[in-house]
Scaffold this motif. Sequence first.
Motif, PDB file in Angstrom:
ATOM      1  N   HIS A 153      46.241 -85.162 -30.724  1.00  0.00           N
ATOM      2  CA  HIS A 153      47.208 -86.254 -30.598  1.00  0.00           C
ATOM      3  C   HIS A 153      48.342 -85.846 -29.674  1.00  0.00           C
ATOM      4  CE1 HIS A 153      45.285 -88.307 -34.000  1.00  0.00           C
ATOM      5  NE2 HIS A 153      45.251 -87.129 -34.594  1.00  0.00           N
ATOM      6  N   ASP A 154      48.978 -86.840 -29.051  1.00  0.00           N
ATOM      7  CA  ASP A 154      50.106 -86.539 -28.168  1.00  0.00           C
ATOM      8  C   ASP A 154      51.455 -86.857 -28.804  1.00  0.00           C
ATOM      9  OD1 ASP A 154      50.134 -89.282 -28.103  1.00  0.00           O
ATOM     10  OD2 ASP A 154      49.781 -89.473 -25.946  1.00  0.00           O
ATOM     11  N   ASP A 155      51.469 -87.153 -30.113  1.00  0.00           N
ATOM     12  CA  ASP A 155      52.742 -87.357 -30.784  1.00  0.00           C
ATOM     13  C   ASP A 155      53.264 -86.057 -31.397  1.00  0.00           C
ATOM     14  OD1 ASP A 155      50.800 -87.207 -32.681  1.00  0.00           O
ATOM     15  OD2 ASP A 155      51.369 -89.021 -33.777  1.00  0.00           O
ATOM     16  N   LYS A 163      53.995 -87.212 -25.945  1.00  0.00           N
ATOM     17  CA  LYS A 163      53.759 -88.546 -25.379  1.00  0.00           C
ATOM     18  C   LYS A 163      54.926 -88.999 -24.504  1.00  0.00           C
ATOM     19  CE  LYS A 163      55.375 -90.819 -29.639  1.00  0.00           C
ATOM     20  NZ  LYS A 163      54.967 -91.648 -30.794  1.00  0.00           N
ATOM     21  N   GLN A 195      54.558 -89.901 -20.495  1.00  0.00           N
ATOM     22  CA  GLN A 195      55.049 -91.184 -19.993  1.00  0.00           C
ATOM     23  C   GLN A 195      55.997 -90.985 -18.812  1.00  0.00           C
ATOM     24  OE1 GLN A 195      57.133 -93.481 -22.914  1.00  0.00           O
ATOM     25  NE2 GLN A 195      57.166 -95.341 -21.682  1.00  0.00           N
TER      26      GLN A 195
END
Length: 494
Positions: free
Chosen positions: A343-345, A314, A318
């Motif tokens: 998920h991108d975490d 993430k 960003q």
Amino acid sequence: MANLWRFNGGLHLNEHKELSTHTPLRAAEIPAELVYPLQLRPGIQATPLVKVGERVLRGQCLADSGHGFATPIHASTSGIIKSIENRLVPHPSGLAGECLVLQSDGKDDALAVETCGDFRSLTPESVRHLIRNAGIVGLGGAAFPTAVKLAPKMPQQIDTLIINGAECEPYITCDDSLIRSTPAQIIVGAQILMHALGIWRCLIAVEDTMPQALAALQLAQTEIGDLRIEIIAVPTVYPTGGERQLIKVLTGKETPSGGIPADVGIVCQNAGTAAAVFEAIVNGKALTERIITVTGLGIKSPQNLRVRIGTPIKDLVQQCGGYSAQAQRLIMGGPMMGFALAHDDIAVVKASNCILVTSASEIQSDAPVLPCIRCGECANVCPVQLLPQQLYWHSRSDQVENCKTFNLFDCIECGCCNMVCPSHIPLVQYFRFAKGKLMAKVQDATKTEKAKYRHDVRSLRKQKEDLEKAERAKKKKATLEKMQAKTSLKEGDI
């Protein structure tokens, strides 16, 4: 001009590499938190060498394992060990695993290192030791320990080193960016690898659609002047970057079924790995960062970033402008051999070469799966010359043992068969399933054998103990009888 060969099958794919090559390489920002999965390879778990609350420096070893195929994990920046806990890991299963979490302190203080003035003063054993302790693995995606590759079983048979810069999968340009930015490091890294292997020939391959990378390498080669190294442009056919395919293209040699490149006298290393070896040997730096391509129509500003290992995805998204309105699917790796993430975490690891965010138009058709029509197209494009149709039938019917007859483990899971299948059968998924099932059977058999061995050893030990006990009892009885006899004799004399 080098004489080149051609491997069987393969595909000409839309590359989409222009998305990420128009922007210069830059360093990604250090995230507030970095995550390091402790599972190094299937069945190999690293043991933390630090405690929660401890402050660490960049380059400090955080975890390691005594396994021969293990490599240590190093801190990518300075900070405090926040926790050791289960986090989602980058794996097709989507499951969580034990991870070490580092909270950055923003200072990026580094551990003191020892530099090497001349790597030729080091013995090959010393070079391998330093590479292993620097945590270097293959950066092309497989993450195989580099030091292990540099210690083949029959070292006298090795005569050629291949540096793989043939970045054949669509969208991925991290090696292209690396070669253009640090060509001299790759050349010197290749020299170090040759020194470790004790050989005098190196081929550096880049695809013919990478003219800037090719020119940069040629210029660096001219300045360094090592005539043992040859730089070769290879045709852009997927999957030329596969180890076996590149060996065939450059040398005409066929890696035997079930074998490895060392069987034909060759050791292959990725261009990124060569650069990491340079940093480790010349500058004394552990592997704490790598170049990653963040791309796809689902990213607002696709580009290549020099990323600290352990950075959450993430954060990278960003820094590339975030998701565009077209974002549909998140993939780690390329569209052919990568895997989707929920998920991108999830944090990037050493094997992460690309973060791809696709749009609906880039996703392969979700058309329904139809029965196999036995067209044979899958066999025509298979670069390993397998019979995917036969593998499919056996894996689908859970007759996985029969898959070994058709050399299942030679499959490199390139996805060419998936691309051409008119019935939209996810062939590679079936092959992965069959591989997993066979490996599980091997593991179960190994466990059974170990259990049987332990039982046999225990039985032998018990038999030995019983015999020794019986022998002691016999001796004790004989001694008592002897004493009783003496006592009776004395009483008779009285």
